[in-house]
Write an enzyme that holds these catalytic residues in place. Structure first.
Site, mmCIF file in Angstrom:
data_model
loop_
_atom_site.group_PDB
_atom_site.id
_atom_site.type_symbol
_atom_site.label_atom_id
_atom_site.label_comp_id
_atom_site.label_asym_id
_atom_site.label_seq_id
_atom_site.Cartn_x
_atom_site.Cartn_y
_atom_site.Cartn_z
ATOM 1 N N ARG A 163 0.860 -1.272 -0.037
ATOM 2 C CA ARG A 163 0.143 -0.093 -0.130
ATOM 3 C C ARG A 163 0.785 1.321 0.170
ATOM 4 O O ARG A 163 0.245 2.343 0.480
ATOM 5 C CB ARG A 163 -0.818 -0.033 1.217
ATOM 6 N N SER A 240 -11.317 -1.381 1.683
ATOM 7 C CA SER A 240 -10.556 -1.734 2.910
ATOM 8 C C SER A 240 -10.308 0.111 3.673
ATOM 9 O O SER A 240 -9.533 0.852 2.810
ATOM 10 C CB SER A 240 -9.181 -2.108 2.911
ATOM 11 N N GLU A 336 -6.071 3.383 5.437
ATOM 12 C CA GLU A 336 -5.381 3.310 4.016
ATOM 13 C C GLU A 336 -6.107 4.328 3.002
ATOM 14 O O GLU A 336 -5.271 4.928 2.160
ATOM 15 C CB GLU A 336 -5.844 1.862 3.313
HETATM 16 N N1 EPU Z 1 -11.625 -11.497 9.059
HETATM 17 C C1 EPU Z 1 -12.616 -11.590 10.181
HETATM 18 N N2 EPU Z 1 -13.575 -10.649 10.244
HETATM 19 C C2 EPU Z 1 -13.731 -10.051 9.244
HETATM 20 C C3 EPU Z 1 -12.894 -9.546 8.143
HETATM 21 C C4 EPU Z 1 -11.923 -10.374 7.928
HETATM 22 O O1 EPU Z 1 -12.296 -12.327 11.067
HETATM 23 O O2 EPU Z 1 -14.920 -8.932 9.549
HETATM 24 C C5 EPU Z 1 -10.522 -12.337 9.123
HETATM 25 C C6 EPU Z 1 -10.797 -13.496 7.913
HETATM 26 O O3 EPU Z 1 -10.545 -14.685 8.735
HETATM 27 C C7 EPU Z 1 -9.795 -13.569 6.946
HETATM 28 C C8 EPU Z 1 -8.931 -12.563 7.444
HETATM 29 O O4 EPU Z 1 -9.265 -11.702 8.454
HETATM 30 O O5 EPU Z 1 -9.089 -14.570 6.828
HETATM 31 C C9 EPU Z 1 -8.403 -11.609 6.225
HETATM 32 O O6 EPU Z 1 -9.495 -11.021 5.657
HETATM 33 P P1 EPU Z 1 -9.682 -10.596 3.984
HETATM 34 O O7 EPU Z 1 -8.868 -11.810 3.517
HETATM 35 O O8 EPU Z 1 -11.110 -10.580 3.942
HETATM 36 O O9 EPU Z 1 -8.979 -9.075 3.976
HETATM 37 P P2 EPU Z 1 -7.620 -8.934 3.961
HETATM 38 O O10 EPU Z 1 -6.882 -10.012 3.307
HETATM 39 O O11 EPU Z 1 -6.929 -8.502 5.241
HETATM 40 C C10 EPU Z 1 -6.752 -7.896 2.008
HETATM 41 C C11 EPU Z 1 -7.059 -6.403 1.212
HETATM 42 C C12 EPU Z 1 -8.201 -6.237 0.403
HETATM 43 C C13 EPU Z 1 -7.966 -7.266 -0.543
HETATM 44 C C14 EPU Z 1 -7.918 -8.652 0.123
HETATM 45 C C15 EPU Z 1 -8.107 -9.910 -0.818
HETATM 46 C C16 EPU Z 1 -5.798 -4.724 2.758
HETATM 47 C C17 EPU Z 1 -5.912 -3.559 3.711
HETATM 48 N N3 EPU Z 1 -6.838 -5.223 2.271
HETATM 49 O O12 EPU Z 1 -7.755 -7.814 2.917
HETATM 50 O O13 EPU Z 1 -8.182 -4.827 -0.329
HETATM 51 O O14 EPU Z 1 -9.366 -7.261 -1.253
HETATM 52 O O15 EPU Z 1 -6.763 -8.772 0.835
HETATM 53 O O16 EPU Z 1 -7.230 -10.790 -0.537
HETATM 54 O O17 EPU Z 1 -4.692 -5.269 2.571
HETATM 55 C C18 EPU Z 1 -8.934 -2.953 -0.556
HETATM 56 O O18 EPU Z 1 -7.944 -2.376 -0.734
HETATM 57 O O19 EPU Z 1 -9.859 -1.857 -0.839
HETATM 58 C C19 EPU Z 1 -9.143 -4.120 -0.309
HETATM 59 C C20 EPU Z 1 -10.537 -4.665 -0.322
#
Ligand code: EPU
Length: 341
Positions: A163, A240, A336
Site C-alpha cells: 500500500r 478496506s 488506507e
Molecule cells: N476477518 C474476520 N472478520 C472480518 C474480516 C476478516 O475475521 O470481518 C478475517 C478472515 O478470517 C480473513 C482475514 O481476516 O481470513 C483477512 O480478511 P480478508 O481476506 O477479507 O481481507 P485482507 O486479506 O486483510 C486484503 C486487502 C483487500 C483485498 C484482500 C483480498 C488490505 C488492507 N486489504 O484484505 O483490499 O481485497 O486482501 O485478499 O490489505 C482494498 O484495498 O480496498 C481491499 C479490499
C-alpha cells in the site's frame, strides 16, 4: 480540455460524499494538463481517478481537481516470454485487467474487480489475493505539478511496498499527475492461489489447479470480492478503510499466545502482517453504526456510508474503531484512505 467551475464531486468518490470543487479539469495529454495548470492561480490541487480511496472531510474543496481521461493502449515491446503494455492513466482498472486477459497477457488476474483507474494503481500500489500492481509496473509517465515537467519514473524509482509508492511519500503527495503506466505482463499463466480463500472457493466449485484458466480465476476472484465487499454504487465505501498492520515477530508471538485464532501472514524478515478485519471483528464492530456511518456487516475492514453521511461521520467511526482495537490489542490501525481537507 474544458475547465468547469463549482463542480460536484459526488460521483467521483466511492463513499458518495457531497463535495463541491472550485474548479475541475479533465486532461488526456501533456498539453491539456499544461493548459489546465496555467489557469490555476494558487490554491490546492487534487488528482482524482475514480475516487475509490478518498475521504472528503469538507463539503467544499477550494482548489482545482484534475482527472485523467486518457485511455490509450499500446504494446511497446514484446518477446517470447512477455509484453510491455503502455496504458493511459484513465482506464477503469478492471476494464484494463479484462483487456489484458483477453489478449492472454497474464499477471493481473488476482487484481480483478478492484475499483479505481490504471493511474491510481500506480499511486496506491493496489493489492489483493497475494498480488500487487507495483510488481507489474515497469514505468510511469507523469508530470511534476510543482514545475510542470514531464518525467518517466522507472520501477526502481517507484519505491513500491505494501500500500505504498514513491507518490505516497509525504513530500510527493498530490504533486504528480499520471499520464501513462507501462506494465510488464507474462505470456505464461502462473496462478497464485494461496491467499484469501481462493483455494477454498476452487474446492467448493470442484475446480482443480490443472484445469484452472486465467479467466476462471478472474471469475472466482470477482465472486469472492462481491461476497465480501459492497458495490460502490449500492453502498458508499472505500473498500478496506485500514491497512493491515505490520508488527515485529516478538509482538506477534505474544498476541498469538493470547489469541490463538489471530489472522496473520509473514511480512518479511522479523515482521508479521495482522488481519485488521479480524482485529476489528473481535472488537464487535461488524454491522455496528454510529449515526449515518458504520462498519460493513460482511467485512469489518470496510467503513460504509449508510446514506447521507459526511466525512466527519466516517471519521467518528474510524476513531472509535482505532480506540477499541488499540485498547484490546495494543495496535494502532492506520487508515488506507486519503483524507482530503
Ligand atoms: N476477518 C474476520 N472478520 C472480518 C474480516 C476478516 O475475521 O470481518 C478475517 C478472515 O478470517 C480473513 C482475514 O481476516 O481470513 C483477512 O480478511 P480478508 O481476506 O477479507 O481481507 P485482507 O486479506 O486483510 C486484503 C486487502 C483487500 C483485498 C484482500 C483480498 C488490505 C488492507 N486489504 O484484505 O483490499 O481485497 O486482501 O485478499 O490489505 C482494498 O484495498 O480496498 C481491499 C479490499
Amino acid at each position: 480540455m474544458t475547465i468547469r467551475h463549482h463542480y460536484a464531486l459526488d460521483h467521483l468518490n466511492t463513499f458518495g460524499l457531497h463535495c463541491m470543487a472550485d474548479s475541475y479539469a479533465e486532461y488526456t495529454d501533456f498539453n491539456d494538463l499544461t493548459a489546465a495548470l496555467q489557469t490555476h492561480k494558487g490554491g490546492k490541487m487534487l488528482l482524482v481517478g475514480s475516487g475509490s480511496n478518498l475521504l472528503f472531510m469538507q463539503p467544499e474543496f477550494h482548489g482545482m481537481v484534475l482527472h485523467c481521461t486518457n485511455r490509450d493502449i499500446e504494446v511497446v515491446k514484446e518477446d517470447e516470454t512477455g509484453v510491455e503494455i503502455k496504458a493511459g492513466a484513465g482506464w477503469i482498472w478492471d476494464d484494463f485487467v479484462a483487456y489484458t486477459l483477453k489478449h492472454c497477457w497474464y499477471g493481473l488476474e488476482n487484481l480483478s474487480y478492484i475499483p479505481g483507474t490504471t493511474g491510481a494503481s500506480a499511486v496506491q500500489n493496489v493489492g489483493a489475493f497475494g498480488a500487487e500492481a507495483g510488481e507489474f509496473i515497469k514505468e510511469v509517465e507523469c508530470v511534476d505539478l510543482r514545475n510542470g515537467e514531464l518525467k518517466i519514473l522507472c520501477h526502481d524509482d517507484l519505491d513500491y511496498a505494501y500500500r505504498h509508492s514513491f507518490f505516497k511519500r509525504e513530500e510527493e503527495l498530490q504533486q504528480w499527475a499520471i499520464l501513462h503506466v507501462t506494465y510488464r505482463l507474462s505470456r505464461k499463466f502462473t496462478p497464485r492461489l494461496t491467499y484469501g480463500g481462493v483455494l477454498k472457493e476452487m474446492e467448493r466449485r470442484n475446480i482443480s489447479a490443472d484445469t484452472l484458466t486465467a479467466e476462471s480465476l478472474r471469475e472466482l476472484i470477482i465472486e469472492i470480492r462481491k461476497s465480501k465487499l459492497p458495490e460502490p454504487d449500492e453502498v458508499g465505501s472505500a473498500g478496506s478503510f485500514f491497512k493491515n498492520p505490520v508488527v515485529p515477530t516478538s509482538q506477534w508471538e505474544e498476541l498469538k499466545r493470547l489469541y490463538p485464532t489471530l489472522v496473520s501472514y509473514p511480512a518479511g524478515e522479523g515482521l508479521m502482517k495482522i488481519g485488521a478485519g479480524w482485529l476489528i471483528d473481535q472488537c464487535g464492530w461488524k454491522g455496528k453504526n454510529i449515526g449515518l456511518a458504520g462498519v460493513y456487516e460482511k467485512q469489518a475492514l470496510v467503513i460504509v456510508n449508510r446514506g447521507g453521511a459526511t466525512g466527519e461521520d466516517i471519521l467518528r467511526v474510524c476513531k472509535a474503531v482505532q480506540t477499541d482495537v488499540f485498547k484490546r490489542f495494543g495496535i494502532q490501525l492506520q487508515p488506507e484512505v486519503n483524507f482530503i481537507d
